[in-house]
Structures are given as C-alpha cells and as structure tokens.
Design a protein around this motif. Structure first.
Motif, PDB file in Angstrom:
ATOM      1  N   GLU A 137       0.822  -1.203   0.000  1.00 49.60           N
ATOM      2  CA  GLU A 137       0.000   0.000   0.000  1.00 49.60           C
ATOM      3  C   GLU A 137       0.860   1.258   0.000  1.00 49.60           C
ATOM      4  O   GLU A 137       0.422   2.311  -0.467  1.00 49.60           O
ATOM      5  CB  GLU A 137      -0.935  -0.015   1.214  1.00 49.60           C
ATOM      6  CG  GLU A 137      -1.975  -1.127   1.136  1.00 49.60           C
ATOM      7  CD  GLU A 137      -2.893  -1.160   2.344  1.00 49.60           C
ATOM      8  OE1 GLU A 137      -2.687  -0.348   3.270  1.00 49.60           O
ATOM      9  OE2 GLU A 137      -3.810  -2.000   2.348  1.00 49.60           O
ATOM     10  N   VAL A 138       2.102   1.144   0.506  1.00 53.27           N
ATOM     11  CA  VAL A 138       3.016   2.293   0.493  1.00 53.27           C
ATOM     12  C   VAL A 138       3.285   2.724  -0.954  1.00 53.27           C
ATOM     13  O   VAL A 138       3.382   3.920  -1.246  1.00 53.27           O
ATOM     14  CB  VAL A 138       4.346   1.943   1.205  1.00 53.27           C
ATOM     15  CG1 VAL A 138       5.314   3.123   1.159  1.00 53.27           C
ATOM     16  CG2 VAL A 138       4.081   1.535   2.646  1.00 53.27           C
ATOM     17  N   LEU A 139       3.401   1.751  -1.859  1.00 54.36           N
ATOM     18  CA  LEU A 139       3.634   2.060  -3.276  1.00 54.36           C
ATOM     19  C   LEU A 139       2.460   2.852  -3.847  1.00 54.36           C
ATOM     20  O   LEU A 139       2.648   3.848  -4.552  1.00 54.36           O
ATOM     21  CB  LEU A 139       3.844   0.756  -4.059  1.00 54.36           C
ATOM     22  CG  LEU A 139       4.066   0.874  -5.565  1.00 54.36           C
ATOM     23  CD1 LEU A 139       5.301   1.707  -5.880  1.00 54.36           C
ATOM     24  CD2 LEU A 139       4.199  -0.528  -6.184  1.00 54.36           C
ATOM     25  N   VAL A 140       1.255   2.420  -3.537  1.00 52.24           N
ATOM     26  CA  VAL A 140       0.064   3.130  -4.013  1.00 52.24           C
ATOM     27  C   VAL A 140       0.001   4.535  -3.412  1.00 52.24           C
ATOM     28  O   VAL A 140      -0.268   5.516  -4.116  1.00 52.24           O
ATOM     29  CB  VAL A 140      -1.214   2.331  -3.665  1.00 52.24           C
ATOM     30  CG1 VAL A 140      -2.465   3.134  -4.028  1.00 52.24           C
ATOM     31  CG2 VAL A 140      -1.214   0.984  -4.378  1.00 52.24           C
ATOM     32  N   GLU A 141       0.265   4.635  -2.115  1.00 51.75           N
ATOM     33  CA  GLU A 141       0.210   5.940  -1.443  1.00 51.75           C
ATOM     34  C   GLU A 141       1.211   6.927  -2.035  1.00 51.75           C
ATOM     35  O   GLU A 141       0.885   8.104  -2.259  1.00 51.75           O
ATOM     36  CB  GLU A 141       0.471   5.751   0.056  1.00 51.75           C
ATOM     37  CG  GLU A 141      -0.653   5.020   0.783  1.00 51.75           C
ATOM     38  CD  GLU A 141      -0.221   4.491   2.144  1.00 51.75           C
ATOM     39  OE1 GLU A 141       0.949   4.725   2.522  1.00 51.75           O
ATOM     40  OE2 GLU A 141      -1.042   3.831   2.806  1.00 51.75           O
ATOM     41  N   GLU A 142       2.433   6.463  -2.289  1.00 52.21           N
ATOM     42  CA  GLU A 142       3.450   7.349  -2.861  1.00 52.21           C
ATOM     43  C   GLU A 142       3.086   7.755  -4.282  1.00 52.21           C
ATOM     44  O   GLU A 142       3.297   8.903  -4.687  1.00 52.21           O
ATOM     45  CB  GLU A 142       4.822   6.662  -2.839  1.00 52.21           C
ATOM     46  CG  GLU A 142       5.427   6.536  -1.457  1.00 52.21           C
ATOM     47  CD  GLU A 142       5.692   7.893  -0.806  1.00 52.21           C
ATOM     48  OE1 GLU A 142       6.116   8.831  -1.504  1.00 52.21           O
ATOM     49  OE2 GLU A 142       5.452   8.007   0.414  1.00 52.21           O
ATOM     50  N   ALA A 143       2.540   6.819  -5.048  1.00 49.45           N
ATOM     51  CA  ALA A 143       2.137   7.130  -6.425  1.00 49.45           C
ATOM     52  C   ALA A 143       1.056   8.213  -6.438  1.00 49.45           C
ATOM     53  O   ALA A 143       1.119   9.167  -7.224  1.00 49.45           O
ATOM     54  CB  ALA A 143       1.637   5.862  -7.115  1.00 49.45           C
ATOM     55  N   LEU A 144       0.086   8.089  -5.554  1.00 55.52           N
ATOM     56  CA  LEU A 144      -1.005   9.067  -5.506  1.00 55.52           C
ATOM     57  C   LEU A 144      -0.523  10.414  -4.984  1.00 55.52           C
ATOM     58  O   LEU A 144      -1.000  11.471  -5.412  1.00 55.52           O
ATOM     59  CB  LEU A 144      -2.138   8.535  -4.626  1.00 55.52           C
ATOM     60  CG  LEU A 144      -2.864   7.300  -5.160  1.00 55.52           C
ATOM     61  CD1 LEU A 144      -3.857   6.778  -4.132  1.00 55.52           C
ATOM     62  CD2 LEU A 144      -3.573   7.604  -6.481  1.00 55.52           C
ATOM     63  N   ARG A 145       0.424  10.385  -4.081  1.00 56.78           N
ATOM     64  CA  ARG A 145       0.933  11.639  -3.490  1.00 56.78           C
ATOM     65  C   ARG A 145       1.816  12.403  -4.466  1.00 56.78           C
ATOM     66  O   ARG A 145       1.743  13.626  -4.557  1.00 56.78           O
ATOM     67  CB  ARG A 145       1.715  11.311  -2.223  1.00 56.78           C
ATOM     68  CG  ARG A 145       2.151  12.541  -1.429  1.00 56.78           C
ATOM     69  CD  ARG A 145       2.585  12.151  -0.027  1.00 56.78           C
ATOM     70  NE  ARG A 145       3.870  11.470  -0.036  1.00 56.78           N
ATOM     71  CZ  ARG A 145       5.050  12.098   0.031  1.00 56.78           C
ATOM     72  NH1 ARG A 145       5.093  13.429   0.059  1.00 56.78           N
ATOM     73  NH2 ARG A 145       6.174  11.431   0.055  1.00 56.78           N
TER      74      ARG A 145
ATOM     75  N   GLU B  40       8.346  -1.299  -5.659  1.00 55.51           N
ATOM     76  CA  GLU B  40       8.480  -1.885  -4.333  1.00 55.51           C
ATOM     77  C   GLU B  40       9.759  -2.712  -4.304  1.00 55.51           C
ATOM     78  O   GLU B  40      10.233  -3.201  -5.339  1.00 55.51           O
ATOM     79  CB  GLU B  40       7.281  -2.775  -4.002  1.00 55.51           C
ATOM     80  CG  GLU B  40       7.370  -3.375  -2.602  1.00 55.51           C
ATOM     81  CD  GLU B  40       6.167  -4.188  -2.204  1.00 55.51           C
ATOM     82  OE1 GLU B  40       6.337  -5.122  -1.400  1.00 55.51           O
ATOM     83  OE2 GLU B  40       5.052  -3.902  -2.692  1.00 55.51           O
ATOM     84  N   LEU B  41      10.326  -2.890  -3.103  1.00 58.11           N
ATOM     85  CA  LEU B  41      11.548  -3.698  -2.988  1.00 58.11           C
ATOM     86  C   LEU B  41      11.602  -4.360  -1.624  1.00 58.11           C
ATOM     87  O   LEU B  41      10.785  -4.118  -0.749  1.00 58.11           O
ATOM     88  CB  LEU B  41      12.784  -2.827  -3.214  1.00 58.11           C
ATOM     89  CG  LEU B  41      12.772  -1.420  -2.624  1.00 58.11           C
ATOM     90  CD1 LEU B  41      13.418  -1.423  -1.269  1.00 58.11           C
ATOM     91  CD2 LEU B  41      13.470  -0.452  -3.546  1.00 58.11           C
ATOM     92  N   GLY B  42      12.603  -5.253  -1.477  1.00 54.97           N
ATOM     93  CA  GLY B  42      12.739  -6.033  -0.259  1.00 54.97           C
ATOM     94  C   GLY B  42      13.700  -5.400   0.731  1.00 54.97           C
ATOM     95  O   GLY B  42      14.340  -4.377   0.474  1.00 54.97           O
ATOM     96  N   ILE B  43      13.798  -6.043   1.890  1.00 62.13           N
ATOM     97  CA  ILE B  43      14.654  -5.553   2.964  1.00 62.13           C
ATOM     98  C   ILE B  43      16.108  -5.465   2.494  1.00 62.13           C
ATOM     99  O   ILE B  43      16.640  -6.405   1.910  1.00 62.13           O
ATOM    100  CB  ILE B  43      14.552  -6.482   4.184  1.00 62.13           C
ATOM    101  CG1 ILE B  43      13.122  -6.466   4.738  1.00 62.13           C
ATOM    102  CG2 ILE B  43      15.532  -6.073   5.276  1.00 62.13           C
ATOM    103  CD1 ILE B  43      12.879  -7.491   5.827  1.00 62.13           C
TER     104      ILE B  43
END
Length: 284
Positions: A105-113, A245-248
């Motif tokens: 959801e962080v990916l979606v939030e950043e895209a919208l922002r 998105e990416l991993g640790i």
C-alpha cells in the motif's frame, strides 16, 4: 439405550480449532479460527460470539472441517477464504497470484501523493490487480494499464477489475513488451525481489503455495530492477514517475540504479515497520 451424539457448539469448535491450528504452527490461531468459522457459517465475528452456544449441524461441521483442514496444511488463510483486503478494497485471490500485502500500500500511497494528476499509468506485473485497481479507483480520470505474463493472473485480475468497476486495460506479456511505442505519466511495479537462495527459507505459506515466479528475483533479488529501471526511460513522458516496491536491504542498490539511469527527485519510502519499501524517481 441409544448414545446421544456429541454436541459441537460454536464455542467448542472455536476452542478446539484454535488449539489444533496452533499445534500446526499457525500464528494468531484464535483470530484465524474466528475468520474460518465466520466464512463457513456465514456470520461475522460478532455473530460468532452472540451465537456461542449454538450447536452446529452436520452440514455446518463439514464446512468448518473443510476450511480448517486446508489451513492446517499451512495453505494461506487468504487462499482458503478466497479474499484479501488491500487499500480498503476487497480482492479475490487464488494460488495463481501473490497475496496482496499491506506493505505494498506504500507504493500506491506514494504514487497518488507524487503523481496525483497522472493521466496514463502502467502497472508492471499486475498479479491480482490490486495496485492497478487501487490506482484506477483513486485516479478516475486516468487510463490505467496492467501487464502480466501469467494467464491465470490476468483472468483473476480481470475479475477484480470488474468487481470494482474501474477502467484498467490488461495486457498479456512480459515487462514492456506490449508497449513498444507507448509512454506513461506513471509506471509502478512490485516485481519479484526474493533472492533465489532465500526462497526455501520462507514460511510454508509462501514457499509452498504462492507462485514462485512472482517471488524469485534472481541471485541477489535485483534482476527485474536491472531491466525495468533503464527500460522505463523509453516509456515515460517528460516529468513522468517510476516507482517500485523492494525487499529488505535493497533500497541502496535500487536507488543507485535510478540515479545512474538519470532519474531525478529520487526518494525512498518506508513501510509501517520502518523498512525502506519503495524507491522512485522522475524523468526531468
């Protein structure tokens, strides 16, 4: 004298199932038991407690046993129930697709922002369609595309697109193949990023049930970024954004790829656990 059959009330089934799933290594066994019983009996969780002393009939017990048996084999709860919530929306999920994670959801939030006025959007590796649908829902004037090489995933994504009544064009293919001459204002992707050697160390729910092709990112987990980041330059409009998105522990390497490719305004964004989960950049 005929022996009276055992009475299995909701309370008794819940208590027994909770212990059984816990023995099988299922975390949050109590909560998952409530979800399984709710699904089998057509009740919400409040309904379970209101009807704690209600005896279950043979048909209801059979429905419960079927779901519990699947979860006891460590099949993911989301596949057992057939749904997963993402960005406040309900998505159908099957073993054909990666289960949507709240980290994404962080990916979606950043895209919208950062790209609130994007008119053309591409989601690479659409899977269940959760990212594309969430973006289309929040960008109603945008045209959203999704690309996916798994036929099973495209079928499911199409169901989720129809379920939410949004405009998403789904294309079969790998990465940018279907878009030779096309450019976008926003490109997003949650590509496979687990290093190959780490796959066998994952939880059974992931290792044995989720599609390996959606997990395996090559020897160091970065194979897809090496392709997507430079290739995106040929598919972004001026001022367009690429976000992944990416991993640790992968943020520094991926951020370096963005900068080397010539992206500006590069950023990282953390998930709720404080882990760098998204890297993005913009075409000048």
């Amino acid at each position: 004298m005929t022996e009276k059959p055992e009475t299995w009330t909701i309370r008794r089934v819940l208590d027994w199932t909770k212990g059984y799933l816990a023995e099988k290594g299922v975390e949050n066994a109590r909560l998952e038991t409530e979800w399984l019983l709710s699904a089998a009996l057509g009740l919400d969780r409040v309904g379970l407690y209101v009807n704690f002393d209600k005896p279950l009939n043979a048909e209801e017990l059979s429905a419960v046993r079927g779901l519990v048996a699947r979860r006891a084999k460590r099949e993911p709860l989301q596949y057992v129930l057939g749904t997963q919530e993402f960005c406040g929306l309900d998505f159908a999920v099957t073993p054909a697709v990666l289960i949507p994670r709240h980290d994404t959801e962080v990916l979606v939030e950043e895209a919208l922002r950062r790209a609130p006025h994007a008119a053309t959007v591409l989601d690479i590796g659409v899977g269940s369609g959760c990212i594309a649908v969430a973006l289309a829902k929040n960008l109603p004037d945008a045209q959203v595309w999704g690309v996916e090489q798994s036929a099973g995933a495209i079928t499911l994504a199409r169901q989720n697109v129809e379920r939410h009544g949004v405009r998403v064009i789904l294309c079969a293919g790998s990465l940018f193949e279907p878009f030779a001459d096309q450019r976008f204002d926003l490109i997003v992707s949650n590509p496979p990023y687990i290093p190959t050697a780490d796959l066998d160390t994952l939880q059974p729910e992931v290792r044995e049930y989720e599609p390996r092709a959606a997990l395996d990112g090559g020897a160091d987990g970065l194979d897809f970024y090496r392709i997507i980041v430079p290739a995106a330059l040929e598919h972004l409009n001026a001022g367009g954004w690429l976000m992944v998105e990416l991993g640790i522990g992968q943020a520094e390497a991926v951020l370096g790829m963005f900068k080397q490719a010539g992206f500006t305004g590069c950023f990282t964004a953390k998930d709720l656990n404080g882990i760098d989960r998204v890297v993005g950049g913009r075409i000048p």
